[in-house]
Design a protein around this motif. Structure first.
Motif, PDB file in Angstrom:
ATOM      1  N   HIS A 163       6.707  -2.911 -46.616  1.00  0.00           N
ATOM      2  CA  HIS A 163       5.508  -2.289 -46.067  1.00  0.00           C
ATOM      3  C   HIS A 163       5.616  -2.413 -44.484  1.00  0.00           C
ATOM      4  O   HIS A 163       4.658  -2.068 -43.909  1.00  0.00           O
ATOM      5  CB  HIS A 163       4.362  -2.615 -46.761  1.00  0.00           C
ATOM      6  N   ALA A 164       6.775  -2.640 -43.992  1.00  0.00           N
ATOM      7  CA  ALA A 164       6.943  -2.675 -42.505  1.00  0.00           C
ATOM      8  C   ALA A 164       6.704  -1.488 -41.797  1.00  0.00           C
ATOM      9  O   ALA A 164       6.753  -0.178 -42.457  1.00  0.00           O
ATOM     10  CB  ALA A 164       8.225  -3.199 -42.141  1.00  0.00           C
ATOM     11  N   ARG A 165       6.135  -1.401 -40.817  1.00  0.00           N
ATOM     12  CA  ARG A 165       6.062  -0.146 -40.047  1.00  0.00           C
ATOM     13  C   ARG A 165       6.690   0.170 -38.727  1.00  0.00           C
ATOM     14  O   ARG A 165       7.125  -0.968 -37.816  1.00  0.00           O
ATOM     15  CB  ARG A 165       4.448  -0.308 -39.343  1.00  0.00           C
ATOM     16  N   GLN A 166       7.370   1.444 -38.567  1.00  0.00           N
ATOM     17  CA  GLN A 166       8.304   1.371 -37.345  1.00  0.00           C
ATOM     18  C   GLN A 166       7.258   2.020 -36.298  1.00  0.00           C
ATOM     19  O   GLN A 166       6.476   2.980 -36.350  1.00  0.00           O
ATOM     20  CB  GLN A 166       9.145   2.582 -37.661  1.00  0.00           C
ATOM     21  N   LEU A 167       7.091   1.152 -35.266  1.00  0.00           N
ATOM     22  CA  LEU A 167       6.155   1.507 -33.932  1.00  0.00           C
ATOM     23  C   LEU A 167       6.697   2.625 -33.289  1.00  0.00           C
ATOM     24  O   LEU A 167       5.824   3.236 -32.617  1.00  0.00           O
ATOM     25  CB  LEU A 167       5.793   0.298 -33.565  1.00  0.00           C
ATOM     26  N   THR A 168       8.047   2.612 -32.829  1.00  0.00           N
ATOM     27  CA  THR A 168       8.456   3.472 -31.744  1.00  0.00           C
ATOM     28  C   THR A 168       9.312   4.685 -32.598  1.00  0.00           C
ATOM     29  O   THR A 168       9.783   4.365 -33.863  1.00  0.00           O
ATOM     30  CB  THR A 168       9.423   2.710 -30.595  1.00  0.00           C
ATOM     31  N   ALA A 169       9.759   5.587 -31.593  1.00  0.00           N
ATOM     32  CA  ALA A 169      10.334   6.784 -32.327  1.00  0.00           C
ATOM     33  C   ALA A 169      11.169   7.154 -31.182  1.00  0.00           C
ATOM     34  O   ALA A 169      11.353   8.203 -30.665  1.00  0.00           O
ATOM     35  CB  ALA A 169       9.570   7.850 -32.505  1.00  0.00           C
ATOM     36  N   CYS A 170      12.263   6.263 -31.079  1.00  0.00           N
ATOM     37  CA  CYS A 170      13.207   6.486 -30.049  1.00  0.00           C
ATOM     38  C   CYS A 170      14.381   7.360 -30.540  1.00  0.00           C
ATOM     39  O   CYS A 170      14.763   7.654 -31.495  1.00  0.00           O
ATOM     40  CB  CYS A 170      14.138   4.955 -29.936  1.00  0.00           C
ATOM     41  N   ALA A 171      14.366   8.619 -29.910  1.00  0.00           N
ATOM     42  CA  ALA A 171      15.075   9.840 -29.913  1.00  0.00           C
ATOM     43  C   ALA A 171      15.195  10.438 -28.496  1.00  0.00           C
ATOM     44  O   ALA A 171      14.875  10.362 -27.483  1.00  0.00           O
ATOM     45  CB  ALA A 171      14.229  10.875 -31.102  1.00  0.00           C
ATOM     46  N   GLY A 172      16.235  11.714 -28.957  1.00  0.00           N
ATOM     47  CA  GLY A 172      16.706  12.508 -27.783  1.00  0.00           C
ATOM     48  C   GLY A 172      17.383  11.662 -26.842  1.00  0.00           C
ATOM     49  O   GLY A 172      18.401  11.182 -27.162  1.00  0.00           O
ATOM     50  N   SER A 173      16.835  11.591 -25.570  1.00  0.00           N
ATOM     51  CA  SER A 173      17.246  10.758 -24.490  1.00  0.00           C
ATOM     52  C   SER A 173      17.319   9.399 -24.585  1.00  0.00           C
ATOM     53  O   SER A 173      18.001   8.625 -23.758  1.00  0.00           O
ATOM     54  CB  SER A 173      17.185  11.447 -23.084  1.00  0.00           C
ATOM     55  N   CYS A 174      16.508   8.839 -25.293  1.00  0.00           N
ATOM     56  CA  CYS A 174      16.049   7.484 -25.452  1.00  0.00           C
ATOM     57  C   CYS A 174      17.194   7.117 -26.375  1.00  0.00           C
ATOM     58  O   CYS A 174      17.751   7.496 -27.500  1.00  0.00           O
ATOM     59  CB  CYS A 174      14.835   7.341 -26.297  1.00  0.00           C
ATOM     60  N   LEU A 175      17.722   5.739 -26.063  1.00  0.00           N
ATOM     61  CA  LEU A 175      19.119   5.270 -26.564  1.00  0.00           C
ATOM     62  C   LEU A 175      18.680   4.153 -27.351  1.00  0.00           C
ATOM     63  O   LEU A 175      19.261   3.624 -28.397  1.00  0.00           O
ATOM     64  CB  LEU A 175      20.153   4.594 -25.499  1.00  0.00           C
ATOM     65  N   ASP A 176      17.894   3.284 -26.989  1.00  0.00           N
ATOM     66  CA  ASP A 176      17.227   2.184 -27.814  1.00  0.00           C
ATOM     67  C   ASP A 176      15.791   1.746 -27.102  1.00  0.00           C
ATOM     68  O   ASP A 176      15.691   1.762 -26.271  1.00  0.00           O
ATOM     69  CB  ASP A 176      18.031   0.901 -27.440  1.00  0.00           C
ATOM     70  N   ASP A 177      14.888   1.172 -28.209  1.00  0.00           N
ATOM     71  CA  ASP A 177      13.714   0.431 -27.857  1.00  0.00           C
ATOM     72  C   ASP A 177      14.130  -0.949 -28.298  1.00  0.00           C
ATOM     73  O   ASP A 177      14.591  -1.264 -29.440  1.00  0.00           O
ATOM     74  CB  ASP A 177      12.513   1.133 -28.597  1.00  0.00           C
ATOM     75  N   MET A 178      13.866  -1.928 -27.218  1.00  0.00           N
ATOM     76  CA  MET A 178      14.184  -3.449 -27.427  1.00  0.00           C
ATOM     77  C   MET A 178      13.137  -4.415 -27.003  1.00  0.00           C
ATOM     78  O   MET A 178      12.301  -3.761 -26.187  1.00  0.00           O
ATOM     79  CB  MET A 178      15.495  -3.458 -26.619  1.00  0.00           C
ATOM     80  N   ASP A 179      13.364  -5.554 -27.435  1.00  0.00           N
ATOM     81  CA  ASP A 179      12.698  -6.563 -26.746  1.00  0.00           C
ATOM     82  C   ASP A 179      11.134  -6.491 -26.897  1.00  0.00           C
ATOM     83  O   ASP A 179      10.517  -6.612 -25.765  1.00  0.00           O
ATOM     84  CB  ASP A 179      13.213  -6.939 -25.276  1.00  0.00           C
ATOM     85  N   PRO A 180      10.600  -6.297 -28.235  1.00  0.00           N
ATOM     86  CA  PRO A 180       9.292  -6.404 -28.259  1.00  0.00           C
ATOM     87  C   PRO A 180       8.492  -7.637 -27.971  1.00  0.00           C
ATOM     88  O   PRO A 180       9.056  -8.517 -28.316  1.00  0.00           O
ATOM     89  CB  PRO A 180       9.044  -5.589 -29.581  1.00  0.00           C
ATOM     90  N   ALA A 181       7.177  -7.358 -27.347  1.00  0.00           N
ATOM     91  CA  ALA A 181       6.217  -8.608 -27.292  1.00  0.00           C
ATOM     92  C   ALA A 181       4.865  -8.138 -27.467  1.00  0.00           C
ATOM     93  O   ALA A 181       4.352  -7.285 -26.589  1.00  0.00           O
ATOM     94  CB  ALA A 181       6.460  -9.368 -26.014  1.00  0.00           C
ATOM     95  N   LEU A 182       4.281  -8.738 -28.347  1.00  0.00           N
ATOM     96  CA  LEU A 182       2.758  -8.276 -28.836  1.00  0.00           C
ATOM     97  C   LEU A 182       1.912  -9.088 -27.642  1.00  0.00           C
ATOM     98  O   LEU A 182       2.311 -10.250 -27.406  1.00  0.00           O
ATOM     99  CB  LEU A 182       2.203  -8.596 -30.138  1.00  0.00           C
ATOM    100  N   SER A 183       0.764  -8.546 -27.110  1.00  0.00           N
ATOM    101  CA  SER A 183      -0.211  -9.175 -26.109  1.00  0.00           C
ATOM    102  C   SER A 183      -0.951 -10.205 -26.780  1.00  0.00           C
ATOM    103  O   SER A 183      -0.985 -10.148 -28.179  1.00  0.00           O
ATOM    104  CB  SER A 183      -0.934  -8.009 -25.340  1.00  0.00           C
ATOM    105  N   PRO A 184      -1.610 -10.984 -25.984  1.00  0.00           N
ATOM    106  CA  PRO A 184      -2.406 -12.179 -26.605  1.00  0.00           C
ATOM    107  C   PRO A 184      -3.373 -11.634 -27.762  1.00  0.00           C
ATOM    108  O   PRO A 184      -3.774 -12.428 -28.604  1.00  0.00           O
ATOM    109  CB  PRO A 184      -2.923 -12.890 -25.414  1.00  0.00           C
ATOM    110  N   ASP A 185      -4.044 -10.616 -27.450  1.00  0.00           N
ATOM    111  CA  ASP A 185      -5.042 -10.112 -28.352  1.00  0.00           C
ATOM    112  C   ASP A 185      -4.350  -9.184 -29.446  1.00  0.00           C
ATOM    113  O   ASP A 185      -5.206  -8.644 -30.315  1.00  0.00           O
ATOM    114  CB  ASP A 185      -6.129  -9.247 -27.659  1.00  0.00           C
ATOM    115  N   ASP A 186      -3.093  -8.939 -29.508  1.00  0.00           N
ATOM    116  CA  ASP A 186      -2.417  -8.238 -30.349  1.00  0.00           C
ATOM    117  C   ASP A 186      -2.745  -6.639 -30.293  1.00  0.00           C
ATOM    118  O   ASP A 186      -2.333  -5.911 -31.412  1.00  0.00           O
ATOM    119  CB  ASP A 186      -2.520  -8.711 -31.841  1.00  0.00           C
ATOM    120  N   ALA A 187      -3.425  -6.272 -29.211  1.00  0.00           N
ATOM    121  CA  ALA A 187      -3.860  -4.829 -29.196  1.00  0.00           C
ATOM    122  C   ALA A 187      -2.676  -4.108 -28.623  1.00  0.00           C
ATOM    123  O   ALA A 187      -2.695  -2.867 -28.564  1.00  0.00           O
ATOM    124  CB  ALA A 187      -5.177  -4.685 -28.461  1.00  0.00           C
TER     125      ALA A 187
END
Length: 348
Positions: free
Chosen positions: A115-139
């Motif tokens: 049930h994983a969720r894909q948060l980003t939609a890298c497409a077109g001129s976007c080559l990659d979305d990398m190195d995620p880090a959630l904030s301290p309040d997870d918001a």
């Protein structure tokens, strides 16, 4: 992981990877999830049963038991995992088709990531979305967006832009996406991490020499979460990176010659801490040879430091106190490659 370095490494290190496959022929013997008390440590590895494959995300107890792979229902490689502050979910960069996207899931109640969720939609001129880090309040989430096209400069191909982005995480996806820092071509962004109060981020940059295709300098920076007051913390000559905030927000930990930029290079890597304003530098490890490197440091919730120790025989996870003393491994039980360790904030 930066886009250009990943592309170059995949070509440059074929021979080295083959050599490692022989060296680590004993492979990973992953034990089933156990009932050991305490938190989980998340890490990544590409080695399973003596065979290299896609990078995957694994959990293990601090005593070395209970190792198992998570997120297996999500196809492709999984890199650079990061715990949420409540210790209930993980984010990582997953290779979906030919581009990395940011993925979030609950490894405790949904270990396969069905049930994983894909948060980003890298497409077109976007080559990659990398190195995620959630904030301290997870918001909110910080991540890198690597933008094309690829541009040839000297002997290397580099992406046109690299952006440090922050977005609000909602049930419907990411909203209020904002770019707070940007570099172009031969200067690359890496691994943002939030301050404990959520007001700042720390990240590091590297510069690729267009004549050689090699990284020739790196530096640690901080910036306010609103994109103001960027500040260079370390000089380029220190070749610093792989940084993180202490739980009380008063110190940063970093490694010299960060592993992602100097993967198989004969360089010395040590851990240091420094105040966010660049003062009060302290050395924690004292390696003098490339045969024993300390890299990829992250603070644990209780203020210790977990890092990747790199030797000719293995890449293993180690713990030290905040002053560099009392070093001890996360027992490997014959498992020879564990990198990018991150300690679960609460017990699972």
């Amino acid at each position: 992981m930066n886009h250009a370095a990943w592309r170059k490494a995949s070509r440059r290190n074929d021979a080295a990877i083959a050599a490692l496959a022989c060296l680590f022929g004993g492979g990973l013997t992953a034990s089933p999830a156990g009932a050991s008390p305490g938190p989980w440590v998340v890490f990544q590895t590409s080695l399973r049963d003596g065979q290299f494959g896609d990078e995957g995300v694994f959990l293990v107890r601090p005593d070395g038991t209970g190792q198992h792979e998570v997120g297996t229902a999500v196809p492709g490689e999984h890199v650079h995992p990061d715990w949420s502050s409540d210790g209930r979910t993980l984010v990582f960069a997953g290779l979906v088709g030919d581009r990395h996207q940011i993925i979030r899931f609950d490894p405790l109640n949904d270990p396969t990531g069905a049930h994983a969720r894909q948060l980003t939609a890298c497409a077109g001129s976007c080559l990659d979305d990398m190195d995620p880090a959630l904030s301290p309040d997870d918001a909110k989430i910080a991540y890198l967006r690597i933008g094309g096209p690829l541009i040839t400069i000297g002997q290397v191909e580099v992406p046109a832009t690299q952006k440090l982005q922050i977005a609000t995480v909602t049930a419907g996806g990411l909203t209020q996406v904002k770019t707070i820092f940007q570099t172009t071509t031969t200067t690359e962004l890496n691994a943002p991490r939030w301050s404990p109060d959520g007001s700042h981020l720390v990240f590091w940059t590297d510069h690729v020499n267009p004549d050689t295709g090699q990284v020739d300098e790196t530096a640690v920076f901080t910036i306010r979460a609103d994109g103001t007051q960027p500040q260079q913390v370390t000089p380029q000559s220190m070749v610093a990176g792989e940084c993180d905030w202490s739980p009380d927000g008063t110190r940063l930990v970093f490694a010299t010659h960060p592993l992602v930029a100097f993967n198989f290079d004969p360089v010395v890597s040590n851990l240091f801490t420094v105040r966010p304003d660049g003062t009060g530098l302290r050395q924690l490890t004292h390696a003098t040879t490339a045969n024993d490197r300390a890299t990829q440091a992250r603070y644990t919730p209780d203020g210790r430091i977990i890092y990747t120790r790199v030797t000719p025989a293995a890449r293993t996870l180690w713990l030290i106190s905040a002053d560099g003393s009392d070093g001890s491994p996360v027992p490997a039980h014959g498992e020879r490659i564990r990198t990018h360790g991150d300690w679960q904030p609460t017990s699972g």
